[in-house]
Design a protein around this motif. Sequence first.
Motif, PDB file in Angstrom:
ATOM      1  N   PRO A 166       0.799  -1.232   0.000  1.00  0.00           N
ATOM      2  CA  PRO A 166       0.000   0.000   0.000  1.00  0.00           C
ATOM      3  C   PRO A 166       0.826   1.274   0.000  1.00  0.00           C
ATOM      4  N   ALA A 167       0.266   2.279  -0.633  1.00  0.00           N
ATOM      5  CA  ALA A 167       0.903   3.600  -0.641  1.00  0.00           C
ATOM      6  C   ALA A 167       0.835   4.232   0.740  1.00  0.00           C
ATOM      7  N   SER A 168      -0.205   3.890   1.499  1.00  0.00           N
ATOM      8  CA  SER A 168      -0.312   4.362   2.879  1.00  0.00           C
ATOM      9  C   SER A 168      -1.264   3.458   3.648  1.00  0.00           C
ATOM     10  N   GLU A 169      -1.088   3.468   4.972  1.00  0.00           N
ATOM     11  CA  GLU A 169      -1.969   2.726   5.868  1.00  0.00           C
ATOM     12  C   GLU A 169      -2.560   3.734   6.848  1.00  0.00           C
ATOM     13  N   GLU A 170      -3.866   3.829   6.854  1.00  0.00           N
ATOM     14  CA  GLU A 170      -4.541   4.886   7.606  1.00  0.00           C
ATOM     15  C   GLU A 170      -5.091   4.382   8.939  1.00  0.00           C
ATOM     16  N   SER A 171      -5.277   5.312   9.876  1.00  0.00           N
ATOM     17  CA  SER A 171      -5.734   4.948  11.216  1.00  0.00           C
ATOM     18  C   SER A 171      -7.240   4.780  11.313  1.00  0.00           C
ATOM     19  N   LYS A 172      -7.957   5.216  10.277  1.00  0.00           N
ATOM     20  CA  LYS A 172      -9.406   5.002  10.258  1.00  0.00           C
ATOM     21  C   LYS A 172      -9.895   4.904   8.829  1.00  0.00           C
ATOM     22  N   VAL A 173     -10.987   4.192   8.668  1.00  0.00           N
ATOM     23  CA  VAL A 173     -11.487   3.869   7.334  1.00  0.00           C
ATOM     24  C   VAL A 173     -11.911   5.119   6.565  1.00  0.00           C
ATOM     25  N   THR A 174     -12.380   6.132   7.261  1.00  0.00           N
ATOM     26  CA  THR A 174     -12.803   7.352   6.568  1.00  0.00           C
ATOM     27  C   THR A 174     -11.632   8.055   5.886  1.00  0.00           C
ATOM     28  N   ASP A 175     -10.418   7.868   6.428  1.00  0.00           N
ATOM     29  CA  ASP A 175      -9.239   8.463   5.788  1.00  0.00           C
ATOM     30  C   ASP A 175      -8.881   7.717   4.502  1.00  0.00           C
ATOM     31  N   VAL A 176      -9.097   6.410   4.492  1.00  0.00           N
ATOM     32  CA  VAL A 176      -8.890   5.632   3.263  1.00  0.00           C
ATOM     33  C   VAL A 176      -9.848   6.134   2.190  1.00  0.00           C
ATOM     34  N   LEU A 177     -11.102   6.264   2.553  1.00  0.00           N
ATOM     35  CA  LEU A 177     -12.114   6.731   1.607  1.00  0.00           C
ATOM     36  C   LEU A 177     -11.768   8.116   1.077  1.00  0.00           C
ATOM     37  N   SER A 178     -11.322   8.998   1.963  1.00  0.00           N
ATOM     38  CA  SER A 178     -10.991  10.363   1.566  1.00  0.00           C
ATOM     39  C   SER A 178      -9.872  10.397   0.528  1.00  0.00           C
ATOM     40  N   LYS A 179      -8.882   9.531   0.687  1.00  0.00           N
ATOM     41  CA  LYS A 179      -7.770   9.540  -0.264  1.00  0.00           C
ATOM     42  C   LYS A 179      -8.211   9.089  -1.660  1.00  0.00           C
ATOM     43  N   VAL A 180      -9.219   8.241  -1.701  1.00  0.00           N
ATOM     44  CA  VAL A 180      -9.741   7.825  -3.007  1.00  0.00           C
ATOM     45  C   VAL A 180     -10.613   8.922  -3.601  1.00  0.00           C
ATOM     46  N   THR A 182     -10.487  12.067  -3.160  1.00  0.00           N
ATOM     47  CA  THR A 182      -9.730  13.271  -3.533  1.00  0.00           C
ATOM     48  C   THR A 182      -8.710  12.994  -4.628  1.00  0.00           C
ATOM     49  N   GLY A 183      -8.626  11.757  -5.087  1.00  0.00           N
ATOM     50  CA  GLY A 183      -7.705  11.425  -6.158  1.00  0.00           C
ATOM     51  C   GLY A 183      -6.284  11.149  -5.710  1.00  0.00           C
ATOM     52  N   GLU A 184      -6.055  11.086  -4.394  1.00  0.00           N
ATOM     53  CA  GLU A 184      -4.710  10.785  -3.889  1.00  0.00           C
ATOM     54  C   GLU A 184      -4.369   9.309  -4.042  1.00  0.00           C
ATOM     55  N   ALA A 185      -5.384   8.482  -4.213  1.00  0.00           N
ATOM     56  CA  ALA A 185      -5.170   7.044  -4.388  1.00  0.00           C
ATOM     57  C   ALA A 185      -6.052   6.539  -5.518  1.00  0.00           C
ATOM     58  N   ASP A 186      -5.573   5.497  -6.196  1.00  0.00           N
ATOM     59  CA  ASP A 186      -6.358   4.888  -7.277  1.00  0.00           C
ATOM     60  C   ASP A 186      -7.445   3.979  -6.740  1.00  0.00           C
ATOM     61  N   ALA A 187      -7.179   3.371  -5.577  1.00  0.00           N
ATOM     62  CA  ALA A 187      -8.138   2.425  -5.017  1.00  0.00           C
ATOM     63  C   ALA A 187      -7.893   2.285  -3.527  1.00  0.00           C
ATOM     64  N   GLY A 188      -8.890   1.806  -2.831  1.00  0.00           N
ATOM     65  CA  GLY A 188      -8.768   1.562  -1.405  1.00  0.00           C
ATOM     66  C   GLY A 188      -9.733   0.482  -0.982  1.00  0.00           C
ATOM     67  N   LEU A 189      -9.475  -0.095   0.180  1.00  0.00           N
ATOM     68  CA  LEU A 189     -10.392  -1.065   0.767  1.00  0.00           C
ATOM     69  C   LEU A 189     -11.084  -0.413   1.953  1.00  0.00           C
ATOM     70  N   VAL A 190     -12.412  -0.290   1.842  1.00  0.00           N
ATOM     71  CA  VAL A 190     -13.216   0.343   2.884  1.00  0.00           C
ATOM     72  C   VAL A 190     -14.429  -0.526   3.161  1.00  0.00           C
ATOM     73  N   TYR A 191     -15.176  -0.158   4.176  1.00  0.00           N
ATOM     74  CA  TYR A 191     -16.418  -0.872   4.446  1.00  0.00           C
ATOM     75  C   TYR A 191     -17.474  -0.517   3.393  1.00  0.00           C
ATOM     76  N   VAL A 192     -18.336  -1.462   3.140  1.00  0.00           N
ATOM     77  CA  VAL A 192     -19.448  -1.229   2.206  1.00  0.00           C
ATOM     78  C   VAL A 192     -20.252  -0.007   2.625  1.00  0.00           C
ATOM     79  N   THR A 193     -20.443   0.180   3.924  1.00  0.00           N
ATOM     80  CA  THR A 193     -21.236   1.315   4.394  1.00  0.00           C
ATOM     81  C   THR A 193     -20.594   2.646   4.027  1.00  0.00           C
ATOM     82  N   ASP A 194     -19.273   2.723   4.116  1.00  0.00           N
ATOM     83  CA  ASP A 194     -18.577   3.964   3.749  1.00  0.00           C
ATOM     84  C   ASP A 194     -18.682   4.215   2.249  1.00  0.00           C
ATOM     85  N   ALA A 195     -18.544   3.152   1.476  1.00  0.00           N
ATOM     86  CA  ALA A 195     -18.661   3.281   0.025  1.00  0.00           C
ATOM     87  C   ALA A 195     -20.070   3.710  -0.359  1.00  0.00           C
ATOM     88  N   THR A 196     -21.065   3.136   0.298  1.00  0.00           N
ATOM     89  CA  THR A 196     -22.453   3.492   0.024  1.00  0.00           C
ATOM     90  C   THR A 196     -22.707   4.957   0.366  1.00  0.00           C
TER      91      THR A 196
END
Length: 255
Positions: A166-180, A182-196
Motif C-alpha cells: 500500500p501507498a499508505s496505511e490509515e488509522s481510520k477507514v474514513t481516511d482511506v475513503l478520503s484519499k480515493v 480526492t484522487g490521492e489514491a487509485d483504489a482503497g479497501l473500505v467498508y461497504v457502508t462507507d462506500a455506500t
Amino acid sequence: MIRHATAAASLTVVALALAGCGSDDTAGSPDEGTTTLNVAAAASLTASFEEIATDFEAEHDGVDVQFQFAGSSDLASQITNGAELDVFASADEATMDKVADFTAADPTIFATNVLTIVTEPGNPKKITGLKDLESSDLAVVVCAEQVPCGAATKTLTQEQGVTLDPASEESKVTDVLSKVTTGEADAGLVYVTDATGAGDKVEMVETVGADKVVNTYPIATLKDSAHADEAQAFVDFVTGPEGHKVLKSKGFGAP
C-alpha cells in the motif's frame, strides 16, 4: 466530532443578552438540566450514529449526545487512559475486548459490515478485483493492521492469496475513503457502508471473498459513566428497532 456546536454557541449569545438585562443575578445556565452523553464510536458509524442520536434526543428530553468518532483502537486507548466517556461502540469485538475491564456490562452486537474495493468514479484504472491491487502501477490505500478495517483487510487478502504494497496505511477507514475521493489514491479497501455513503464520489468493485470476512460491531456502557441510566438508554436505542432501521438504511448488516 462534537454535535450541536452551533446550537451551543447560539444559546451562549442568548444567555449573555439576558444577563445584560440584569433582572436576576441567580438565573441558571441555559444548559441547566441537560445531560450530556459522551459516546465514542468507530469512524464508520459516523453517519448512522448522527442520525440515531437525532432520533434518540427527540424521544429523550434533556439529553444531548456528543460524539468522539475515530478509529476503534484509538478510542480504546482513550478509554484505558481515563477518558470521560459513557458509551463505546467498536468496529470489531477484538477491540472491545481490550476495554473489557472498563465496560459496565457485556457488550451487545448491533451490526455487521464487510469490505469492498473503491475506486475513482468510472474506475479509470479498470480494476476488477483484489488481484489487480498488487500492481505496482496503482496507488492503493488501506487501513492500518491495528484497526478493525485493517485487520479485516489482512484476513481478506491472505485468504485470497493477495499481497499488497500500500501507498499508505490509515488509522481510520474514513481516511482511506478520503484519499480515493480526492484522487490521492487509485483504489482503497473500505467498508461497504462507507462506500455506500460516498455515493457517486466512488465506484465499488466486486470483491470476491469479502462476504466471508465479516466485522461485528459491539456496543457497551462504561463503568465510569456519570450518566449510567442515559447511557444504557442510548445502547438500548441503538440495539432496538429504531437503531436497526437506521443502520440498515446505511448498509450495515443485521447482527
